[in-house]
Write a protein that holds these residues in place. Structure first.
Motif, PDB file in Angstrom:
ATOM      1  N   LYS A 199      -7.719   2.329   1.001  1.00 24.02           N
ATOM      2  CA  LYS A 199      -7.258   3.067   0.181  1.00 24.02           C
ATOM      3  C   LYS A 199      -5.349   1.947   0.732  1.00 24.02           C
ATOM      4  O   LYS A 199      -4.758   0.764  -0.016  1.00 24.02           O
ATOM      5  CB  LYS A 199      -6.784   4.122   0.032  1.00 24.02           C
ATOM      6  CG  LYS A 199      -4.725   4.956  -0.659  1.00 24.02           C
ATOM      7  CD  LYS A 199      -4.603   5.725  -0.892  1.00 24.02           C
ATOM      8  CE  LYS A 199      -3.198   6.429  -1.369  1.00 24.02           C
ATOM      9  NZ  LYS A 199      -2.530   5.316  -2.385  1.00 24.02           N
ATOM     10  N   LEU A 200      -5.374   2.533   2.120  1.00 24.37           N
ATOM     11  CA  LEU A 200      -4.001   1.071   2.355  1.00 24.37           C
ATOM     12  C   LEU A 200      -3.790  -0.008   2.842  1.00 24.37           C
ATOM     13  O   LEU A 200      -2.874  -0.938   2.250  1.00 24.37           O
ATOM     14  CB  LEU A 200      -3.787   1.979   3.882  1.00 24.37           C
ATOM     15  CG  LEU A 200      -3.825   3.561   3.996  1.00 24.37           C
ATOM     16  CD1 LEU A 200      -3.268   4.030   5.679  1.00 24.37           C
ATOM     17  CD2 LEU A 200      -2.069   3.798   3.260  1.00 24.37           C
ATOM     18  N   PHE A 201      -5.392  -0.321   2.888  1.00 22.17           N
ATOM     19  CA  PHE A 201      -5.344  -2.000   3.466  1.00 22.17           C
ATOM     20  C   PHE A 201      -5.100  -2.914   1.915  1.00 22.17           C
ATOM     21  O   PHE A 201      -4.262  -3.568   1.219  1.00 22.17           O
ATOM     22  CB  PHE A 201      -7.006  -2.040   3.170  1.00 22.17           C
ATOM     23  CG  PHE A 201      -7.575  -3.827   3.698  1.00 22.17           C
ATOM     24  CD1 PHE A 201      -7.137  -3.958   4.201  1.00 22.17           C
ATOM     25  CD2 PHE A 201      -8.136  -4.622   1.327  1.00 22.17           C
ATOM     26  CE1 PHE A 201      -7.188  -5.994   4.497  1.00 22.17           C
ATOM     27  CE2 PHE A 201      -8.516  -5.838   1.937  1.00 22.17           C
ATOM     28  CZ  PHE A 201      -7.296  -6.323   3.511  1.00 22.17           C
ATOM     29  N   ARG A 202      -5.022  -1.567   0.503  1.00 24.63           N
ATOM     30  CA  ARG A 202      -4.772  -2.599  -0.850  1.00 24.63           C
ATOM     31  C   ARG A 202      -3.199  -2.687  -0.970  1.00 24.63           C
ATOM     32  O   ARG A 202      -2.608  -3.100  -1.775  1.00 24.63           O
ATOM     33  CB  ARG A 202      -5.580  -1.423  -2.021  1.00 24.63           C
ATOM     34  CG  ARG A 202      -7.028  -1.777  -2.378  1.00 24.63           C
ATOM     35  CD  ARG A 202      -7.968  -0.885  -3.021  1.00 24.63           C
ATOM     36  NE  ARG A 202      -7.091   0.620  -3.657  1.00 24.63           N
ATOM     37  CZ  ARG A 202      -8.281   1.352  -2.438  1.00 24.63           C
ATOM     38  NH1 ARG A 202      -9.170   0.862  -2.474  1.00 24.63           N
ATOM     39  NH2 ARG A 202      -7.989   2.596  -3.378  1.00 24.63           N
ATOM     40  N   GLU A 203      -2.326  -1.249   0.097  1.00 26.08           N
ATOM     41  CA  GLU A 203      -1.147  -1.288   0.128  1.00 26.08           C
ATOM     42  C   GLU A 203      -0.802  -2.284   1.442  1.00 26.08           C
ATOM     43  O   GLU A 203       0.602  -2.034   1.436  1.00 26.08           O
ATOM     44  CB  GLU A 203      -0.673  -0.184  -0.459  1.00 26.08           C
ATOM     45  CG  GLU A 203      -1.320   0.761  -1.527  1.00 26.08           C
ATOM     46  CD  GLU A 203      -1.556   2.357  -1.825  1.00 26.08           C
ATOM     47  OE1 GLU A 203      -0.648   2.514   0.002  1.00 26.08           O
ATOM     48  OE2 GLU A 203      -1.785   3.290  -1.637  1.00 26.08           O
TER      49      GLU A 203
END
Length: 307
Positions: A199-203
């Motif tokens: 999730k955080l990688f996409r952000e």
């Protein structure tokens, strides 16, 4: 003052996350998405209209709900935009004790509790942080003298500093190298953490950095999570050859150089382990301790088992 215990199904996630986002002591671990992944179950305590919140990660055994600390979740506790009074903190903890017979949990660095209170044991755990909002030269000059000497010696190895997007490989390497020392980290814990990274990688919230030899052999690797305030040192691993070359010295110095002059805190994520703590201290960080809370109000027979 209205302080309520709310089961997961009754929590307003938008208001919860707004409280965490605006909290003076905000930390990544308290966001609802993080709790959803890392906690087996979680409920919360809420002050008024989400002026302050406290996540409660729980499991059930022998039909009894108890509080525990999820893997890859250093600090929980009470979060608020304003300073929380002792009266409010005590009221939160009273609700915790009312709803759970046993707890072994961490609070956060802004939660200030006495050493002991009505059978509750409080101990302090160490967490080192470094403010990177300075020129690299100023940060370097503040290092321990023996550390800068090692950095000068390491230069002859011509190590390479590399970025990556493959956090999965570093998570797997960490599990391979240290999994036997962390029996409380289940296989599922690593899978859950990888989903957090997904999730955080996409952000743009995942930073993966390596130290490599000139021949591209991997020596050391880290996975950092990032929010607006902090870089969290979540996973750090080093190979046998990397230890020989002190590649972690090189790697962390390069990370600090890369992110220097930015309004962000490098959160070393610990430690009370002497060898790890001594390594972090070489950067001359601030110790930002946080409380560990334990109590045992289980029935007598079960209480003996859990002592």
């Amino acid at each position: 003052m209205n302080i309520r215990y709310l089961p997961y199904s009754e929590i307003d996630r938008t208001k919860w996350d707004n409280c965490i986002r605006n909290a003076k002591n905000r930390l990544l671990y308290a966001h609802s998405f993080y709790l959803d992944e890392m906690a087996a179950n979680w409920d919360g305590i809420v002050l008024n209209d989400y002026e302050a919140v406290m996540p409660l990660s729980w499991k059930r055994k022998w039909g009894i709900k108890y509080l525990y600390q999820p893997a890859f979740t250093q600090q929980e506790g009470i979060y608020s935009a304003q300073q929380i009074s002792r009266e409010i903190q005590d009221a939160f903890v009273a609700l915790v004790c009312k709803n759970f017979r046993f707890a072994e949990i961490t609070l956060n660095y802004e939660n200030n509790f006495p050493a002991s209170n009505n059978g509750i044991e409080i101990t302090q755990r160490n967490n080192y942080t470094l403010n990177l909002n300075r020129p690299y030269e100023a940060l370097y000059d503040n290092y321990d003298a023996a550390f800068t000497k090692s950095l000068r010696r390491i230069r002859k190895f011509d190590l390479m500093y590399a970025s990556s997007i493959n956090y999965q490989n570093t998570i797997n390497l960490y599990k391979y190298l240290y999994g036997s020392r962390l029996p409380f980290f289940s296989n599922n814990s690593y899978k859950k953490f990888e989903r957090v990274c997904d999730k955080l990688f996409r952000e743009n919230g995942v930073v993966v950095r390596h130290a490599r030899t000139p021949n591209n052999d991997l020596l050391a690797s880290v996975v950092l999570l990032r929010d607006e305030n902090r870089l969290y040192n979540m996973i750090s691993c080093i190979t046998t050859k990397g230890k020989t070359l002190e590649a972690n010295y090189f790697l962390y110095d390069q990370i600090i150089q890369e992110f220097s002059n930015q309004p962000i805190i490098f959160d070393f994520e610990g430690s009370d382990i002497e060898g790890i703590a001594n390594f972090y201290k070489k950067f001359n960080p601030q110790n930002q301790p946080y409380p560990f809370l334990r109590y045992n109000n289980l029935p007598a027979l079960i209480k003996k088992i859990k002592q």
